[in-house]
Enzyme design. Structure first.
Site, PDB file in Angstrom:
ATOM      1  N   TRP A 104       0.820  -1.208   0.000  1.00  0.00           N
ATOM      2  CA  TRP A 104       0.000   0.000   0.000  1.00  0.00           C
ATOM      3  C   TRP A 104       0.853   1.257   0.000  1.00  0.00           C
ATOM      4  O   TRP A 104       0.570   2.209  -0.736  1.00  0.00           O
ATOM      5  CB  TRP A 104      -1.004  -0.006   1.157  1.00  0.00           C
ATOM      6  CG  TRP A 104      -2.129  -0.951   0.890  1.00  0.00           C
ATOM      7  CD1 TRP A 104      -2.405  -2.098   1.562  1.00  0.00           C
ATOM      8  CD2 TRP A 104      -3.100  -0.870  -0.169  1.00  0.00           C
ATOM      9  NE1 TRP A 104      -3.494  -2.725   0.998  1.00  0.00           N
ATOM     10  CE2 TRP A 104      -3.938  -2.001  -0.060  1.00  0.00           C
ATOM     11  CE3 TRP A 104      -3.335   0.044  -1.196  1.00  0.00           C
ATOM     12  CZ2 TRP A 104      -5.002  -2.232  -0.938  1.00  0.00           C
ATOM     13  CZ3 TRP A 104      -4.387  -0.185  -2.074  1.00  0.00           C
ATOM     14  CH2 TRP A 104      -5.206  -1.316  -1.946  1.00  0.00           C
ATOM     15  N   ASP A 184      -2.167   6.885   5.901  1.00  0.00           N
ATOM     16  CA  ASP A 184      -3.240   6.030   5.394  1.00  0.00           C
ATOM     17  C   ASP A 184      -3.652   5.107   6.547  1.00  0.00           C
ATOM     18  O   ASP A 184      -2.856   4.285   6.997  1.00  0.00           O
ATOM     19  CB  ASP A 184      -2.702   5.221   4.207  1.00  0.00           C
ATOM     20  CG  ASP A 184      -3.744   4.277   3.615  1.00  0.00           C
ATOM     21  OD1 ASP A 184      -4.815   4.098   4.219  1.00  0.00           O
ATOM     22  OD2 ASP A 184      -3.460   3.694   2.540  1.00  0.00           O
ATOM     23  N   LYS A 208     -13.214  -1.290   5.684  1.00  0.00           N
ATOM     24  CA  LYS A 208     -12.556  -2.260   6.559  1.00  0.00           C
ATOM     25  C   LYS A 208     -13.121  -2.180   7.978  1.00  0.00           C
ATOM     26  O   LYS A 208     -13.575  -3.162   8.509  1.00  0.00           O
ATOM     27  CB  LYS A 208     -11.046  -2.026   6.579  1.00  0.00           C
ATOM     28  CG  LYS A 208     -10.323  -2.656   5.398  1.00  0.00           C
ATOM     29  CD  LYS A 208     -10.104  -1.728   4.250  1.00  0.00           C
ATOM     30  CE  LYS A 208      -9.555  -2.428   3.033  1.00  0.00           C
ATOM     31  NZ  LYS A 208      -8.553  -1.633   2.323  1.00  0.00           N
TER      32      LYS A 208
HETATM   33  C1  PLP Z   1      -7.985  -1.122   1.240  1.00  0.00           C
HETATM   34  C2  PLP Z   1      -6.864  -0.149   1.337  1.00  0.00           C
HETATM   35  C3  PLP Z   1      -6.706   0.886   0.408  1.00  0.00           C
HETATM   36  C4  PLP Z   1      -7.562   1.020  -0.835  1.00  0.00           C
HETATM   37  O1  PLP Z   1      -8.832   1.345  -0.641  1.00  0.00           O
HETATM   38  P1  PLP Z   1      -9.801   1.562  -1.898  1.00  0.00           P
HETATM   39  O2  PLP Z   1     -11.088   1.823  -1.249  1.00  0.00           O
HETATM   40  O3  PLP Z   1      -9.772   0.316  -2.721  1.00  0.00           O
HETATM   41  O4  PLP Z   1      -9.313   2.728  -2.656  1.00  0.00           O
HETATM   42  C5  PLP Z   1      -5.674   1.774   0.593  1.00  0.00           C
HETATM   43  N1  PLP Z   1      -4.835   1.671   1.620  1.00  0.00           N
HETATM   44  C6  PLP Z   1      -4.944   0.673   2.524  1.00  0.00           C
HETATM   45  C7  PLP Z   1      -3.982   0.600   3.653  1.00  0.00           C
HETATM   46  C8  PLP Z   1      -5.963  -0.256   2.410  1.00  0.00           C
HETATM   47  O5  PLP Z   1      -6.078  -1.246   3.306  1.00  0.00           O
END
Ligand code: PLP
Length: 372
Positions: A104, A184, A208
């Site tokens: 990521w 993030d 999530k």
């Molecule tokens: C799932 C995830 C993303 C991507 O999310 P999207 O909704 O598919 O854009 C980005 N960063 C992390 C750490 C993630 O777990």
């Protein structure tokens, strides 16, 4: 409340608390006597105004978000933020710094290349020796003491929890690097208390730990609202979104409503301190089981293991399909690892009860007994 018939270990979109789904189902056709479904309401009407204001207030309470931060309900997910963040923060800057902790963080770095010069402050791309053991690339967080952050960087970006690799920051960085810290938090937000004041900007997709896909949460300090590039789309401009109360364009109303129910559920669980204790107990049970066995392995430095996403391998990978089939027969779903790394992965976000992890541990032990 009926118990769920399956345990869903999906990395995202992921399981939601059973009681939240039941609440949403009960008021799906008629939200609290107004005669409309939340999906049918004007986002500017009094009903939805109450929903979004309550959601924001509850989120602020849960995370103790200081008053000089704005909460934005946006769209585009974590991946879109990889572009939206630089579009909002790069005015007057040419580069930003990144800690490369895995897949990521890597995506964030590659996307940023369109907007400025990448400075890698630290990377886990090399194997490293720790406490006399050699760890593979991306199985650890590079030690903060060695991060190299230029003073003229627009910001320093980290990914607090690498959802695919299963490596996570135990705590936010302790050092002040003199530039805003951007994180993030897609797969870790609300899993434990977090000192928001350590960050300039937090962002994450909701699917999530918060609610349905389609909602992206941004928590941004006031001082970062006026650094957007001229080309930044208005609907993604943090100042514009903030000044319009996340209503510059139509926000993802139903996703915000479900997120609000999740925030209330979290409050009923005792807030983030209580949910952290539960998450730690779940993770400990699973890692202890994996560590006690020669049949399974988790490659991550113990101090940097994620409490949300637990990747593991069977030593004999020819048994993978059988492991998954047997798991499915017991109602244990979505345990297959991400396609880029293989193996298995159990995502155990807030909504996964201890009983779900216990059911997985039983499967791990039974499968080893039969085939180990
Ligand atoms: C799932 C995830 C993303 C991507 O999310 P999207 O909704 O598919 O854009 C980005 N960063 C992390 C750490 C993630 O777990």
């Amino acid at each position: 409340m009926s118990p769920p018939t399956v345990w869903n270990f999906s990395a995202g979109p992921a399981m939601l608390p059973q009681s939240v789904l039941e609440e949403a189902a009960a008021e799906m056709l008629d939200w609290r006597g107004c005669g409309m479904s939340v999906m049918e309401m004007s986002h500017r009407g009094p009903e939805f105004t109450q929903i979004i204001e309550t959601a924001e207030a509850d989120l602020r309470g849960l995370l103790a978000i200081p008053d000089d931060y704005r909460v934005l309900f946006m769209q585009g997910g974590g991946v879109a933020e990889n572009a939206i963040v630089p579009l909002n923060l790069m005015r007057g800057f040419t580069r930003a710094a990144f800690v490369d902790t895995g897949i990521w963080a890597g995506k964030t770095i590659r996307e940023f290349g369109k907007y400025g010069n990448v400075h890698v402050a630290a990377t886990a791309s090399q194997a490293c020796e720790l406490d006399g053991r050699v760890y593979q690339p991306y199985a650890y967080i590079p030690p903060e003491s060695a991060w190299d952050v230029p003073a003229e960087a627009a910001y320093l970006h980290i990914c607090l929890n690498e959802t695919i690799g299963g490596v996570a920051f135990a705590e936010p960085p302790a050092r002040d690097f003199g530039v805003p810290l951007v994180a993030d938090v897609s797969s870790t937000i609300l899993s434990r208390p977090l000192d928001v004041s350590r960050f300039g900007l937090l962002y994450g997709g909701a699917q999530k730990n918060i609610g349905p896909a389609g909602l992206t949460l941004v928590i941004v300090h006031d001082s970062l609202l006026d650094r957007a590039l001229d080309v930044c789309p208005s609907a993604f401009n943090y100042r514009t979104v903030a000044d319009n109360g996340s209503m510059y364009n139509t926000p993802p109303t139903y996703a915000i409503y479900i997120a609000g129910l999740v925030f209330q559920w979290l409050k009923r669980q005792g807030g983030l301190t209580a949910i952290r204790a539960l998450n730690q107990a779940k993770a400990r049970l699973l890692y202890d089981t994996l560590d006690a066995s020669d049949f399974y392995a988790n490659p991550i430095v113990p101090a940097h293991r994620s409490t949300m996403n637990v990747p593991f391998r069977l030593r004999d990978e020819s048994l993978n399909e059988l492991f998954l089939t047997r798991a499915q027969q017991r109602g244990l779903l979505q345990l297959k690892g991400h396609k880029s790394v293989g193996g298995m992965r159990a995502s155990i976000y807030n909504a996964m009860p201890l009983a779900g992890v216990q059911a997985l541990v039983e499967h791990l032990c039974d499968f080893e007994k039969d085939f180990g």
